[in-house]
Design a protein around this motif. Sequence first.
Motif, short mmCIF file in Angstrom:
data_model
loop_
_atom_site.label_atom_id
_atom_site.label_comp_id
_atom_site.label_asym_id
_atom_site.label_seq_id
_atom_site.Cartn_x
_atom_site.Cartn_y
_atom_site.Cartn_z
N ALA A 1 0.85 -1.20 0.00
CA ALA A 1 0.00 0.00 0.00
C ALA A 1 0.88 1.24 0.00
CB ALA A 1 -0.94 -0.01 1.20
N ASP A 2 2.07 1.12 -0.57
CA ASP A 2 2.99 2.24 -0.65
C ASP A 2 2.75 2.95 -1.98
OD1 ASP A 2 5.65 3.29 0.74
OD2 ASP A 2 5.96 3.37 -1.40
N GLU A 3 1.56 3.45 -2.14
CA GLU A 3 1.17 4.02 -3.43
C GLU A 3 1.74 5.44 -3.54
OE1 GLU A 3 -2.93 5.31 -3.82
OE2 GLU A 3 -3.01 4.16 -5.67
N SER A 4 2.82 5.59 -4.30
CA SER A 4 3.42 6.93 -4.38
C SER A 4 3.69 7.39 -5.80
CB SER A 4 4.70 6.98 -3.56
OG SER A 4 5.05 5.75 -3.03
N GLU A 5 3.21 6.67 -6.77
CA GLU A 5 3.42 7.08 -8.16
C GLU A 5 2.66 8.38 -8.43
OE1 GLU A 5 4.98 5.00 -10.45
OE2 GLU A 5 4.09 5.41 -12.40
N PRO A 6 3.33 9.39 -8.97
CA PRO A 6 2.59 10.61 -9.29
C PRO A 6 1.43 10.30 -10.24
CG PRO A 6 4.94 11.00 -9.44
CD PRO A 6 4.76 9.54 -9.23
N GLY A 7 0.25 10.77 -9.89
CA GLY A 7 -0.92 10.54 -10.74
C GLY A 7 -1.75 9.34 -10.33
N THR A 8 -1.28 8.55 -9.39
CA THR A 8 -2.03 7.35 -8.98
C THR A 8 -2.54 7.54 -7.55
OG1 THR A 8 -0.49 6.08 -10.29
CG2 THR A 8 -1.93 4.86 -8.84
N PHE A 9 -3.85 7.38 -7.39
CA PHE A 9 -4.40 7.51 -6.04
C PHE A 9 -5.59 6.58 -5.83
CE2 PHE A 9 -5.51 11.01 -8.84
CZ PHE A 9 -6.88 10.94 -8.92
N LYS A 10 -5.58 5.44 -6.53
CA LYS A 10 -6.69 4.50 -6.46
C LYS A 10 -6.68 3.69 -5.15
CE LYS A 10 -3.91 1.14 -8.89
NZ LYS A 10 -3.70 0.17 -7.83
N ASP A 11 -5.47 3.30 -4.68
CA ASP A 11 -5.40 2.49 -3.45
C ASP A 11 -5.84 3.30 -2.24
OD1 ASP A 11 -4.40 0.59 -5.11
OD2 ASP A 11 -2.32 0.79 -4.45
N ARG A 12 -5.46 4.56 -2.26
CA ARG A 12 -5.85 5.44 -1.15
C ARG A 12 -7.36 5.55 -1.09
NH1 ARG A 12 -4.16 11.42 -1.93
NH2 ARG A 12 -6.03 11.38 -3.18
N TYR A 13 -7.98 5.69 -2.26
CA TYR A 13 -9.44 5.80 -2.35
C TYR A 13 -10.10 4.54 -1.79
CZ TYR A 13 -14.00 6.52 -4.59
OH TYR A 13 -15.32 6.68 -4.85
N LEU A 14 -9.54 3.40 -2.20
CA LEU A 14 -10.09 2.12 -1.76
C LEU A 14 -10.01 1.98 -0.24
CD1 LEU A 14 -11.16 -0.10 -3.65
CD2 LEU A 14 -8.98 -1.25 -3.42
N ILE A 15 -8.83 2.32 0.31
CA ILE A 15 -8.65 2.20 1.76
C ILE A 15 -9.53 3.21 2.49
CG2 ILE A 15 -6.98 2.45 3.65
CD1 ILE A 15 -4.83 1.52 1.65
N ASP A 16 -9.61 4.40 1.94
CA ASP A 16 -10.42 5.45 2.56
C ASP A 16 -11.88 5.06 2.67
OD1 ASP A 16 -8.85 7.49 3.35
OD2 ASP A 16 -8.91 8.59 1.46
N HIS A 17 -12.44 4.49 1.61
CA HIS A 17 -13.88 4.32 1.54
C HIS A 17 -14.36 2.92 1.85
CE1 HIS A 17 -13.23 8.07 -0.69
NE2 HIS A 17 -14.37 8.42 -0.10
N ILE A 18 -13.57 1.91 1.52
CA ILE A 18 -14.08 0.56 1.70
C ILE A 18 -12.95 -0.36 2.17
CG2 ILE A 18 -13.96 0.11 -0.82
CD1 ILE A 18 -16.63 -1.46 -0.44
N PRO B 1 -12.19 14.95 -12.53
CA PRO B 1 -11.13 14.09 -12.01
C PRO B 1 -11.65 13.21 -10.88
CG PRO B 1 -10.75 16.37 -11.35
CD PRO B 1 -11.98 16.37 -12.21
N GLY B 2 -11.06 12.05 -10.72
CA GLY B 2 -11.50 11.17 -9.64
C GLY B 2 -11.14 9.73 -9.93
N VAL B 3 -11.61 8.84 -9.05
CA VAL B 3 -11.33 7.41 -9.23
C VAL B 3 -12.54 6.75 -9.87
CG1 VAL B 3 -10.81 5.25 -8.06
CG2 VAL B 3 -9.75 7.36 -7.29
N TYR B 4 -12.31 6.05 -10.98
CA TYR B 4 -13.40 5.37 -11.69
C TYR B 4 -13.08 3.90 -11.82
CZ TYR B 4 -14.62 10.11 -12.99
OH TYR B 4 -14.94 11.44 -12.95
N GLU B 5 -14.11 3.07 -11.66
CA GLU B 5 -13.91 1.66 -11.95
C GLU B 5 -14.39 1.41 -13.36
OE1 GLU B 5 -15.72 -1.07 -9.25
OE2 GLU B 5 -14.63 -2.76 -10.09
N ILE B 6 -13.51 0.86 -14.18
CA ILE B 6 -13.91 0.57 -15.57
C ILE B 6 -13.77 -0.91 -15.84
CG2 ILE B 6 -13.22 2.83 -16.48
CD1 ILE B 6 -10.72 1.11 -17.63
#
Lengths: 448, 322
Positions: free
Chosen positions: A82-99, A250-255
């Motif tokens: 869960a060391d998500e640090s790539e510039p432009g990537t914030f999907k894991d944070r969203y997942l942990i935050d919400h569910i 902008p935001g996190v989308y599941e496709i």
Amino acid sequence: MGRKILLEHIDVPGIKTFDVYRANKGYSAVEKALKTMSPDEVIEEVKKSGLRGRGGAGFPTGLKWSFLDRKTNNPRYLVCNADESEPGTFKDRYLIDHIPHLLIEGLIVSSYALGCNATFVYVRGEFKTQIGILEQAVAEARKAGFLGKNILGTNYSLEIYVHSGAGAYICGEETALLESLEGKRGNPRIKPPFPAVKGLYDCPTVVNNVETLAAVGPIINMGGPEYAKIGIGRSTGTKLISACGNINKPGVYEIELGLPVSEFLFSEEYCGGIKGGKQLKAVIPGGSSVPVLPAKLITTTAAGEPRLMSYESLAEGGFVSGTMMGSGGFIVYDADACMVRSTWNFSRFYHHESCGQCSPCREGTGWMEKVLHRIENGHGRQEDIDLLVSIAAKIEGNTICPLGDAAAWPVASAIRHFREEFEFHVNYPELVRDPKHQPISKLAQVHV
Amino acid sequence: MFKVTIDNITVEVEPGTTILNAARKIGGEVVPPAMCYYSKLKGSGGKCRTCLVKVAQGSAADPRPMPKLVASCSTPVQDGMVVQNITSPEVLAARKAIVEFLLINHPLDCPVCDQAGECDLQDLSFKHGLEATRYIEEKREFDVVDIGEKIKLHMNRCILCYRCVYTADQIAGKRVHGVMYRGDTAEISTLISQNINSDFSGNVIDVCPVGALTDRTFRFKSRVWFLNPMNAHRDCLKCSGKVTAWMFGKEIYRVTARKDQFGEVEEFICDECRFEKKQTSDWVIEGPRHIERNSVISANHYEKIKKPSIIKPLEEKTEKQE
């Protein structure tokens, strides 16, 4: 509407808490796996699903699990990256935050499949809130009997430990992560041996991304073959895309994998088009370390076919006219964006985050940043552009870990597709140096 | 035993041997240069990338080539493996690139550096380096510091091979120094106000491939090529007592461990032998020591060095003249 799997219940109020999550069929995968399936059957199911690593490389997860050395008497470990640090990537944070319980559920099922009794979640140091959320989720799951000794009355026991990193990008590389988890300096290890043989504390270890592990729960619930029906070709299932940049939404989308890129960019359901009705200039589809593509090549491949959001379609054309799925950090540039500035910005990031272990990356990233900084600030020379291409080519493939490649690709691809912009910076230094200058694209139209 | 072919020469080695050690068994020009690997230090290697080679055939069972160049010091051989070192233009190009990277932040102060003449980086750049630099930016700079009573650290010259860190870990017993910070600002440093001070700490000077760690009892006394290396020994309670004494006339200027043909020490020596015993009467002088390395100290060696190349126009010319 695309099918939602990970974010199916995201809109349910209070889904963050155990009780609401459980009421929405949460933890049913744990019950199904532990009570009715053997560990090998779980692995087989994941193999059938065709699930591929969501962290960037896209390696088939089931295959990775089957590499785990099971013959040793040493304990085996599962580590969640869960060391998500790539510039432009914030999907894991969203997942942990919400569910967060979706991740915990996936962790329990995966640990059961791999025969791990201790599992670690390595969270990026800057994710202070997320560490709290995860720790609370673990405590709730334990209280309900899904963690600890003899889960659900079976003879399977599991502990999940949430571990905070110190905020280094390199610790997202799996072996550097393991070093850091052991309490050492986060330097990537020399491979071989690979973590599947000698990982955490020299024991066989599997390292998986948050999103990959979160997908395991739903896969067990719906069955591997059913999951494999979603998507296209070898890119099965759904993927979280974190869209950012000059777009309306902008935001996190599941496709569902296989969605046309143009639909993702312009439909109201997803990005909603370019902000201010401007022209699309370029897209980095997988986080800052994958090659950038100009507007023409991102919506259609070089062969003229529409480009799809899938591992294969995005990579079509190799690095000449293609890119990579990466981690799903979808960065969009409008026509006024300056590609030189953006490239310099990424280069600065990689220079700062290089661990300094191997010489090409340690010296090369700093060199590229300095040259790009000069070009961006109007002190570039004509030969600097070819110099950059040459440095990038010399870093690529010669380093211990993929950070070297990740630093080289954005520079090489930006020059490949936007060379005239770099030349403009070199040829009109006085315009570039003027702090009040117009957007570079407009200047270029006037002067070139 | 595994059969492995390196630059068209086949050699049999034990399973588990690395490509580099297999090449060392053959010896000569096919041995890849190594700036960070040290056979006596566990865990060393893989970092400098100068020993990159091409694996043209993975093994007899799986003849596919490896997709990238691999670090020969950390890749074990497989049976039937085919490796290309100086016969691969790709490898030579990569090595040239690595030398360029190693040199961009190196101060190139060889004229005032004590290591000059026996420096691995000098040898490497002579063989594989470019004639001119393409680097016009500012070089990174550090202060020169004493990290022990007898040891000077020039961080500017360091190539971060980690050898001294492993030495302190594995030979000197106690480690008070390591690598701090990261990227190109990474530096070798001691813990706050700590000195490297153990019976074997001086060995970090011997393992250093460049002039980053130098002997304070010898600094600026003489250029190494003016000195005569002599095998010498004494009865030492701490170490084997077998050393190389570097003499000028009848005076001993400095004492180092004996180094083999790959520049690695044969036996680590203690600090007492290295720093304290500088009188000729302290030692039994055995006789002159032959230095096999590609450095100035092995007299006129540079004249014999062939720059690595696949085409040999020189030889063709001489044939025609005959």
